[in-house]
Design a protein around this motif. Sequence first.
Motif, PDB file in Angstrom:
ATOM      1  N   MET A   1      86.318 -39.984  10.811  1.00  0.00           N
ATOM      2  CA  MET A   1      87.538 -39.652  11.380  1.00  0.00           C
ATOM      3  C   MET A   1      87.345 -40.457  12.638  1.00  0.00           C
ATOM      4  O   MET A   1      86.362 -40.400  13.104  1.00  0.00           O
ATOM      5  CB  MET A   1      87.454 -37.863  11.600  1.00  0.00           C
ATOM      6  CG  MET A   1      88.393 -37.587  12.461  1.00  0.00           C
ATOM      7  SD  MET A   1      89.180 -35.838  11.854  1.00  0.00           S
ATOM      8  CE  MET A   1      90.670 -35.955  12.553  1.00  0.00           C
ATOM      9  N   ALA A   2      88.731 -40.713  13.518  1.00  0.00           N
ATOM     10  CA  ALA A   2      88.878 -41.492  14.479  1.00  0.00           C
ATOM     11  C   ALA A   2      88.458 -40.483  15.829  1.00  0.00           C
ATOM     12  O   ALA A   2      88.775 -39.468  16.052  1.00  0.00           O
ATOM     13  CB  ALA A   2      89.961 -42.073  14.722  1.00  0.00           C
ATOM     14  N   SER A   3      87.792 -40.907  16.798  1.00  0.00           N
ATOM     15  CA  SER A   3      87.577 -40.245  18.119  1.00  0.00           C
ATOM     16  C   SER A   3      88.930 -40.289  18.853  1.00  0.00           C
ATOM     17  O   SER A   3      89.777 -41.323  18.807  1.00  0.00           O
ATOM     18  CB  SER A   3      86.334 -40.782  18.685  1.00  0.00           C
ATOM     19  OG  SER A   3      86.537 -42.362  19.062  1.00  0.00           O
ATOM     20  N   TRP A   4      88.695 -39.706  20.106  1.00  0.00           N
ATOM     21  CA  TRP A   4      90.021 -39.727  20.961  1.00  0.00           C
ATOM     22  C   TRP A   4      90.122 -41.158  21.669  1.00  0.00           C
ATOM     23  O   TRP A   4      91.108 -41.328  22.035  1.00  0.00           O
ATOM     24  CB  TRP A   4      89.822 -38.554  21.950  1.00  0.00           C
ATOM     25  CG  TRP A   4      88.733 -38.601  23.074  1.00  0.00           C
ATOM     26  CD1 TRP A   4      87.533 -38.085  22.579  1.00  0.00           C
ATOM     27  CD2 TRP A   4      88.971 -39.032  24.142  1.00  0.00           C
ATOM     28  NE1 TRP A   4      86.574 -38.241  23.428  1.00  0.00           N
ATOM     29  CE2 TRP A   4      87.515 -39.025  24.678  1.00  0.00           C
ATOM     30  CE3 TRP A   4      89.837 -39.642  25.028  1.00  0.00           C
ATOM     31  CZ2 TRP A   4      87.195 -39.433  26.100  1.00  0.00           C
ATOM     32  CZ3 TRP A   4      89.512 -39.998  26.293  1.00  0.00           C
ATOM     33  CH2 TRP A   4      88.023 -39.929  26.835  1.00  0.00           C
ATOM     34  N   ILE A   5      89.078 -41.848  22.012  1.00  0.00           N
ATOM     35  CA  ILE A   5      89.086 -43.053  22.389  1.00  0.00           C
ATOM     36  C   ILE A   5      89.739 -44.215  21.650  1.00  0.00           C
ATOM     37  O   ILE A   5      90.504 -44.799  22.020  1.00  0.00           O
ATOM     38  CB  ILE A   5      87.529 -43.504  22.964  1.00  0.00           C
ATOM     39  CG1 ILE A   5      87.028 -42.737  23.856  1.00  0.00           C
ATOM     40  CG2 ILE A   5      87.688 -44.801  23.351  1.00  0.00           C
ATOM     41  CD1 ILE A   5      85.690 -43.019  24.381  1.00  0.00           C
ATOM     42  N   ASP A   6      89.548 -43.960  20.093  1.00  0.00           N
ATOM     43  CA  ASP A   6      90.161 -44.909  19.270  1.00  0.00           C
ATOM     44  C   ASP A   6      91.604 -44.670  19.312  1.00  0.00           C
ATOM     45  O   ASP A   6      92.511 -45.524  19.480  1.00  0.00           O
ATOM     46  CB  ASP A   6      89.603 -44.640  17.930  1.00  0.00           C
ATOM     47  CG  ASP A   6      88.154 -45.259  17.909  1.00  0.00           C
ATOM     48  OD1 ASP A   6      87.779 -45.944  18.593  1.00  0.00           O
ATOM     49  OD2 ASP A   6      87.540 -44.570  16.986  1.00  0.00           O
ATOM     50  N   ILE A   7      92.333 -43.460  19.463  1.00  0.00           N
ATOM     51  CA  ILE A   7      93.569 -42.990  19.374  1.00  0.00           C
ATOM     52  C   ILE A   7      94.318 -43.390  20.786  1.00  0.00           C
ATOM     53  O   ILE A   7      95.323 -43.676  20.693  1.00  0.00           O
ATOM     54  CB  ILE A   7      93.564 -41.534  19.021  1.00  0.00           C
ATOM     55  CG1 ILE A   7      93.279 -40.996  17.727  1.00  0.00           C
ATOM     56  CG2 ILE A   7      95.335 -41.026  19.337  1.00  0.00           C
ATOM     57  CD1 ILE A   7      93.305 -39.538  17.444  1.00  0.00           C
TER      58      ILE A   7
END
Length: 125
Positions: A1-7
């Motif tokens: 799952m992608a972290s909020w920094i990636d999003i």
Amino acid sequence: MASWIDIVSLVLTLTAVAALVSGVLYVIRQFSLWVESTKESLKNKGVHVSQHGMSVKTSKRMDREHYMDATQRGLIKALNTSTHGKTGSTESLPSNGPTNSSRPSLVESEKKRHFSFTKKAHVST
């Protein structure tokens, strides 16, 4: 799952790309409008520009007599402004006889006047 920094990075990158594309489209649209307004302005002045070429609207026609008169006037003006063969102009003609020592010859005066753009004088021999 992608972290909020990636999003956040994805959203910022997509926003930057979208801004760049919309900026390029805006510049192209403005340029196209500028070209069209210029064409319209030229069309009002009698110049029609299209993808096939350019045509100029004239208000009068030149017949053969007017064309010959204009050509003759141009030829006479060119002959009057030329200096080749005019009598009384002996400075441009080379002298075959002995030269006067008080007056430098044409070659010497040309050597004195011929300078390059540098500080040194360029004398051709």
